[in-house]
Design an enzyme around this catalytic site. Structure first.
Site, short mmCIF file in Angstrom:
data_model
loop_
_atom_site.label_atom_id
_atom_site.label_comp_id
_atom_site.label_asym_id
_atom_site.label_seq_id
_atom_site.Cartn_x
_atom_site.Cartn_y
_atom_site.Cartn_z
N TRP A 357 46.63 -111.38 33.37
CA TRP A 357 47.24 -111.03 34.66
C TRP A 357 46.18 -111.04 35.76
O TRP A 357 46.49 -111.08 36.93
CB TRP A 357 47.95 -109.67 34.59
CG TRP A 357 47.04 -108.47 34.61
CD1 TRP A 357 46.05 -108.19 33.72
CD2 TRP A 357 47.02 -107.39 35.55
NE1 TRP A 357 45.43 -107.01 34.03
CE2 TRP A 357 46.00 -106.48 35.16
CE3 TRP A 357 47.77 -107.06 36.67
CZ2 TRP A 357 45.71 -105.31 35.85
CZ3 TRP A 357 47.48 -105.89 37.36
CH2 TRP A 357 46.45 -105.03 36.95
N ASP A 358 44.90 -111.04 35.35
CA ASP A 358 43.79 -111.10 36.30
C ASP A 358 43.99 -112.24 37.31
O ASP A 358 43.61 -112.13 38.47
CB ASP A 358 42.47 -111.38 35.57
CG ASP A 358 42.15 -110.40 34.47
OD1 ASP A 358 43.09 -109.87 33.86
OD2 ASP A 358 40.96 -110.18 34.20
N GLU A 488 44.44 -98.83 30.57
CA GLU A 488 44.60 -99.00 29.12
C GLU A 488 44.10 -97.80 28.32
O GLU A 488 44.10 -97.83 27.09
CB GLU A 488 43.89 -100.29 28.68
CG GLU A 488 44.59 -101.54 29.19
CD GLU A 488 43.87 -102.83 28.82
OE1 GLU A 488 42.68 -102.76 28.48
OE2 GLU A 488 44.50 -103.90 28.90
N GLN A 602 41.14 -97.82 34.85
CA GLN A 602 41.17 -98.69 36.03
C GLN A 602 42.37 -98.33 36.90
O GLN A 602 43.29 -97.67 36.43
CB GLN A 602 41.23 -100.15 35.61
CG GLN A 602 42.54 -100.59 34.99
CD GLN A 602 42.40 -101.87 34.19
OE1 GLN A 602 42.11 -101.82 33.00
NE2 GLN A 602 42.62 -103.00 34.83
#
Ligand code: BGC
Length: 769
Positions: A357-358, A488, A602
């Site tokens: 998805w980056d 995550e 994150q």
């Protein structure tokens, strides 16, 4: 943290040889051209520690999955970018002794990456015998103008010795991946040919059957004049070489120019690879080094013209941002919609070189603002072409009726990831892919994309969201249960606020685009409806219920969105309470301790407030930032940049700058001690965004560009290049004002500090702070 590289505006310089950091330097000094990439391995033999890496975009191997406990739905394989045949090899021996920097007596050594012109240079002097010195200089580049070509100029100069120098110029296809799951080699030889002056090997990948021709030819010069020496030829399985000896006297300089062409069956029919590669070698050598280099350099000139960021007053920041822009452009040029951007680009094997998805969440916004719109369009088309596979992926997990779940990691559309908490649960990726369509649309104004491709993807993703949501009779709300959000460090949670928000946003965006396309291009709309077997009334009716009744975890007391249900049951502690010797926690704590803690890997809620910022007022953003930032450990390279942008938005420039510093030199200073594995290419886009969207405050709002600049105290000024639709412009920010330069011939309407300006073609406008 390692800072062995000298600071310079355009160069990365390593002075003195640091064998213990060789893997790191091999990553840092990597070169690439979107079609292939090469770590900064040495041309000549090196017996020290090294990660050999030559990579060809789109050429992969499906390595059989290795997991502890098999779960139904896991993919069969993990797609790996392959360490491809070694094309750089030039072995040297002097009076019978092999030149090897691991054992040589080194007098001086330097490695330089020239980012302005796109090449890698290395110079070293070594003692061959007492008082006998030779000097070696090499320069290589992967052509941006002719992407199948790699060119090396390699010179050996005898400072004060007379004797014999032997060269072996070769191609070696007997290579392996360090991260092979079962230690297997992935290449088989198909054919090879070696003559006096050329060598070609055609190899094929096992299982995927990609054919790759790697061919070389070379010229030899003695003291800058052509020199003809008859070589001997080596011709064995997966290896072709020419070896020749030259007698030298003090002061003599021998130069080899090696031309390499790498063609793959992705672009050339298999049966003509041999003839094609021969032709490419002939064309390259007749064009010659100087011309090839000047064409390559001029391509880089154009790239810099469109994407450079200039920072005055902070050389470390200047070097870092150029390094990031350079590596992004080396990784992806947007010419081929079958290619994408792996988190490590072409600089290492980790992450398999695959798409995450980056791409949509970080890299796409960079390319949208710095490159022609077809570059971003190709990134979208990549996902469009994988729609069928994404539908199959969702079916495998029990979804139906054309629901699409895009993979967490992929090369060809199929899911490659195999950790249940990510593969099955980190479904927010679907939201990033839908949002990318919106982002593309607002930046480019290319409405045609929606009717031709975008809407089908949105329908598939919306069907997924509507089926993934479940009704809670107890709460009278829709829930999205058992997910992993961007953070995550929480798995299998219920109602991750970011995921639920993106689901609702996608459903609404799809409905409005169904209406728009049906109005503007009814013919195309009908086609899509038939193709997707879409029942507008029934499906959007249900979607609307999900939108209206989605549960969004919220804390009334603090007035913040909750990352997930139950988040407040955790012991809420600031990250600064973690003893420094226990950080990063993912290297010191057990996984269950991480999961129980409140610590955030994150940006999660804050990622949502970044992408959908126009939905939330500044006070809301500030409250959430103040709540979540202290608990965030930023152990993903994708984190600090988003926090930095949000900090800029709430006007906290001090914090924004502090967070920016964590991302800007992540690789150059090797903060996480892992650069040897490769660079963090996708997070480099985040760093760029922290300047342009963060400090610069650039946004596209109601079909207009807006900037709202702040400037870090340490900087004298900064400027960035950007584009909006067909207008290219430069924004320069100083402590007293902003200068907007319109670099095209069309008028630019721009909002600066909430006031609208019209800046005519080639005009420059100064606005006081
Ligand atoms: C991050 C993911 C990211 C992946 C690849 C992980 O550490 O948590 O968000 O997609 O790295 O960069």
């Amino acid at each position: 943290m390692n800072s062995c590289y000298k600071k310079d505006e355009w160069l990365i310089i390593e002075e003195g040889f640091h064998p213990e950091l060789n893997r790191e330097s091999e990553s840092i000094f990597s070169i690439g051209n979107g079609y292939m990439g090469q770590r900064a391995n040495f041309e000549e033999h090196y017996s020290g520690d090294s990660l050999q890496g030559s990579y060809i975009a789109g050429v992969y191997y499906p390595d059989k999955t290795r997991v502890g406990w098999w779960k139904n739905g896991y993919p069969e394989y993990f797609a790996k970018v392959l360490n491809a045949p070694n094309w750089i090899g030039i072995d040297v021996s002097v009076n019978g002794k092999t030149v090897d920097l691991a054992t040589a007596r080194i007098i001086s050594f330097s490695r330089i990456l020239n980012m302005r012109e796109g090449y890698l240079e290395r110079s070293f002097r070594i003692l061959i015998a007492e008082n006998k010195t030779i000097e070696i200089n090499s320069r290589r580049f992967l052509s941006m103008a002719e992407p199948d070509l790699g060119i090396i100029k390699y010179s050996v100069k005898s400072a004060n010795f007379a004797g014999t120098i032997d060269f072996t110029v070769y191609i070696d296809a007997d290579v392996r991946n360090e991260d092979a799951n079962y230690g297997k080699k992935f290449w088989k030889e198909v054919r090879r040919e070696v003559t006096t002056g050329t060598g070609i090997i055609i190899t094929r990948t096992m299982k995927t059957d990609f054919h790759v021709a790697t061919g070389m030819c070379y010229e030899l010069h003695g003291n800058k004049k052509p020199l003809h020496v008859k070589p001997s030829v080596t011709d064995r399985e997966k290896f072709v070489a020419n070896t020749f000896s030259v007698k030298t006297k003090p002061g003599d300089e021998l130069t080899i120019v090696k031309y390499v062409s790498v063609l793959s069956s992705l672009n050339n029919p298999k049966d003509v690879l041999m003839t094609d590669v021969k032709k490419r070698l002939k064309d390259a050598s007749s064009k010659g080094y100087a011309k090839l280099f000047s064409e390559h350099k001029s391509e880089w000139g154009e790239i810099w013209d469109a994407s450079d960021v200039v920072i005055e007053g902070d050389i470390a920041a200047q070097q870092a941002i150029r390094f990031n822009i350079f590596q992004l452009n080396q990784t992806y040029t947007g010419k081929d919609e079958r290619l994408n951007i792996g988190p490590k680009g072409f600089t290492g094997e980790k992450y398999g070189g695959s798409t995450y998805w980056d791409t949509e969440a970080f890299a796409l916004p960079f390319f949208l603002k710095t490159a022609d719109q077809k570059v971003a369009r190709n990134l979208l088309l990549y996902r469009y072409k994988h729609l069928g596979e994404s539908i199959k992926n969702a079916e495998k997990l029990g979804f139906k009726n054309g629901a699409a779940l895009y993979p967490m990691v992929t090369m060809n559309g199929e899911e490659c990831h195999n950790e249940w908490e990510i593969t099955f649960e980190e479904i927010h990726r679907n939201g990033a892919i839908a949002y990318a369509i919106y982002n593309y649309n607002r930046h480019t104004g290319d409405n045609g994309y929606m009717a031709d491709y975008g809407l089908e993807v949105l329908i598939g993703i919306s069907r997924f969201w509507s089926q993934r949501a479940t009704w809670s009779e107890e709460k009278k709300k829709y829930m999205i249960l058992g997910v992993t959000g961007p953070n995550e460090y929480e798995n299998n949670v219920n109602n991750n606020w970011y995921t639920n928000t993106m689901a609702v946003w996608t459903l609404s965006y799809t409905i409005s685009n169904l209406l728009l396309v049906s109005k503007e291009t009814p013919g195309k709309y009908e086609k899509i409806i038939r193709k997707t077997d879409f029942d507008f009334t029934e499906e959007t009716g249900y979607w609307q219920k999900v939108i209206d009744k989605m549960h969004m975890p919220y804390d009334d007391k603090r007035k913040v969105f909750l990352q997930q249900d139950g988040f407040l049951d955790k012991e809420l502690l600031p990250a600064e309470k973690i003893p420094p010797e226990e950080r990063p926690i993912n290297q010191h704590w057990s996984w269950d301790r991480i999961l129980r803690s409140c610590y955030i890997k994150q940006a999660d809620v804050l990622h949502g407030l970044y992408v959908l910022e126009d939905k939330y007022d500044i006070k809301t953003v500030k409250r959430n930032f103040d709540f979540y930032e202290p608990m965030t450990v930023h152990e993903s390279s994708l984190s600090a940049c988003i926090h930095s942008i949000v900090a800029s938005r709430i006007g906290n420039i001090r914090k924004a700058y502090e967070l920016y510093l964590r991302t800007a030199r992540l690789d150059l200073d090797d903060y996480n001690n892992e650069v040897g594995d490769g660079l963090h290419i996708t997070s480099m886009a985040g760093t760029w965004l922290a300047i342009v969207e963060g400090f610069g405050g650039m946004r596209i709002l109601d079909s207009k560009v807006r900037v709202n600049p702040l400037i870090p105290e340490k900087w004298t000024s900064y400027s960035f290049q950007a584009r909006f639709r067909s207008v290219r412009f430069e924004v320069k920010v100083t402590h007293t004002g902003v200068i907007i330069k319109n670099k095209s011939d069309r008028t630019l309407k721009m909002i600066v500090f909430d006031k609208e300006y019209q800046i005519h073609g080639s005009e420059e406008k100064q606005i006081e702070l």
